[in-house]
Design a protein around this motif. Structure first.
Motif, PDB file in Angstrom:
ATOM      1  N   GLN A 182      44.297  56.327 -12.624  1.00  0.00           N
ATOM      2  CA  GLN A 182      42.892  56.402 -13.019  1.00  0.00           C
ATOM      3  C   GLN A 182      42.548  55.343 -14.053  1.00  0.00           C
ATOM      4  O   GLN A 182      41.500  54.695 -13.984  1.00  0.00           O
ATOM      5  N   GLU A 183      43.440  55.134 -15.018  1.00  0.00           N
ATOM      6  CA  GLU A 183      43.222  54.098 -16.035  1.00  0.00           C
ATOM      7  C   GLU A 183      43.164  52.717 -15.386  1.00  0.00           C
ATOM      8  O   GLU A 183      42.356  51.869 -15.773  1.00  0.00           O
ATOM      9  N   HIS A 184      44.031  52.498 -14.396  1.00  0.00           N
ATOM     10  CA  HIS A 184      44.046  51.213 -13.699  1.00  0.00           C
ATOM     11  C   HIS A 184      42.748  51.002 -12.930  1.00  0.00           C
ATOM     12  O   HIS A 184      42.160  49.916 -12.956  1.00  0.00           O
ATOM     13  N   GLN A 185      42.266  52.037 -12.240  1.00  0.00           N
ATOM     14  CA  GLN A 185      41.009  51.931 -11.494  1.00  0.00           C
ATOM     15  C   GLN A 185      39.841  51.660 -12.436  1.00  0.00           C
ATOM     16  O   GLN A 185      38.935  50.875 -12.113  1.00  0.00           O
ATOM     17  N   ASN A 186      39.854  52.291 -13.598  1.00  0.00           N
ATOM     18  CA  ASN A 186      38.797  52.048 -14.592  1.00  0.00           C
ATOM     19  C   ASN A 186      38.822  50.615 -15.081  1.00  0.00           C
ATOM     20  O   ASN A 186      37.775  49.996 -15.303  1.00  0.00           O
ATOM     21  N   HIS A 187      40.027  50.075 -15.226  1.00  0.00           N
ATOM     22  CA  HIS A 187      40.161  48.678 -15.670  1.00  0.00           C
ATOM     23  C   HIS A 187      39.609  47.730 -14.608  1.00  0.00           C
ATOM     24  O   HIS A 187      38.887  46.781 -14.924  1.00  0.00           O
ATOM     25  N   LYS A 189      37.342  48.404 -12.367  1.00  0.00           N
ATOM     26  CA  LYS A 189      35.891  48.563 -12.372  1.00  0.00           C
ATOM     27  C   LYS A 189      35.250  47.760 -13.498  1.00  0.00           C
ATOM     28  O   LYS A 189      34.219  47.099 -13.314  1.00  0.00           O
ATOM     29  N   LYS A 190      35.887  47.770 -14.658  1.00  0.00           N
ATOM     30  CA  LYS A 190      35.374  47.021 -15.804  1.00  0.00           C
ATOM     31  C   LYS A 190      35.382  45.520 -15.522  1.00  0.00           C
ATOM     32  O   LYS A 190      34.424  44.804 -15.846  1.00  0.00           O
ATOM     33  N   GLU A 193      32.578  44.557 -13.214  1.00  0.00           N
ATOM     34  CA  GLU A 193      31.307  44.538 -13.939  1.00  0.00           C
ATOM     35  C   GLU A 193      31.167  43.258 -14.752  1.00  0.00           C
ATOM     36  O   GLU A 193      30.073  42.696 -14.874  1.00  0.00           O
TER      37      GLU A 193
END
Length: 261
Positions: A182-187, A189-190, A193
């Motif tokens: 999940q942390e990797h997916q958030n990274h 996504k960032k 952006e």
């Protein structure tokens, strides 16, 4: 025409990434089968690093050292040498450049060295190709082709570098700095952006070499006046991301998956 060529390169890169995931799985199973319990195998490790994150295909921790492994599931002819910033893959469909994996892996080793605070001599760099390539230039001994050479390279290192207690510490530290899915997916996504919201104070990483990208403006051609991200290492790395073309890489990957599998 340029837009079409850019699209072809994007498709090729997406396809390479997709097939690369399959290659990592193959070598993961290979190491599980042919290496005994002296070797602690960690696959697809994403670590928090000083300048963001670093993704390492495979880490094998043993008393013989910490093997840091970059896996390339390519086909065709491979041209390159130890000192070139980019190597070349030649297929019937054309030539494609990719970052020198030895340099790529050196960055991984430096990230691990900083994390573990161990001498560089404790880390062993290995680049392994899938066995479907043919090397057309002389490459160093830590670049191998196929599973047998991959296992032999690891087993040929018999000098003891780490104690049992050090192995335990290394494994614990890597796990503590390892990102969850999940942390990797958030990274990710960032980063996406950042690409799509140009700001000189918010520089994304280069998708090819992981260095910072610089916001530039095209001075000529059909895209004159348009902003784009260019690698800060230009001309050594010529990667660009066109801001106005918001391409959905997930859709492309899905299409390729449907076609290939």
């Amino acid at each position: 025409m340029n837009d079409f060529l850019n699209f072809i390169n994007i498709i090729h890169e997406a396809k390479t990434n997709l097939i690369g995931n399959v290659g990592e799985l193959v070598f993961s199973e290979f190491s599980d089968k042919f290496l005994n319990d002296q070797y602690h195998i960690m696959n697809n490790v994403v670590l928090k690093a000083q300048n963001g994150t670093t993704q390492i295909d495979q880490i094998i921790v043993s008393k013989f050292g910490v093997f840091v492994i970059e896996i390339k599931n390519y086909k065709g002819w491979i041209f390159g040498n130890e000192h070139q910033p980019q190597w070349t893959q030649t297929l019937t469909s054309g030539k494609y450049r990719f970052q020198n994996p030895l340099r790529q892996n050196y960055k991984h080793i430096k990230a691990l060295q900083e994390l573990l605070n161990y001498p560089e001599s404790f880390f062993i760099s290995l680049v392994v190709f899938s066995g479907q390539v043919e090397f057309k230039t002389q490459l160093p001994g830590n670049v191998v082709n196929g599973g047998i050479d991959y296992i032999n390279f690891i087993k040929n290192h018999q000098s003891i570098l780490l104690s049992d207690e050090q192995i335990k510490t290394v494994l614990q530290k890597i796990e503590s700095y390892r990102l969850t899915n999940q942390e990797h997916q958030n990274h990710i996504k960032k980063i996406k952006e950042q690409y799509n919201n140009p700001n000189e104070n918010n520089q994304p990483q280069c998708p090819r070499c992981s260095n910072k990208m610089v916001l530039r403006t095209a001075k000529s051609g059909n895209n004159a006046g348009s902003q784009f991200w260019g690698c800060s290492r230009y001309p050594y790395c010529k990667a660009i991301v066109n801001i106005k073309e918001k391409i959905d890489y997930e859709v492309i990957n899905k299409l390729l998956k449907d076609i290939l599998f």
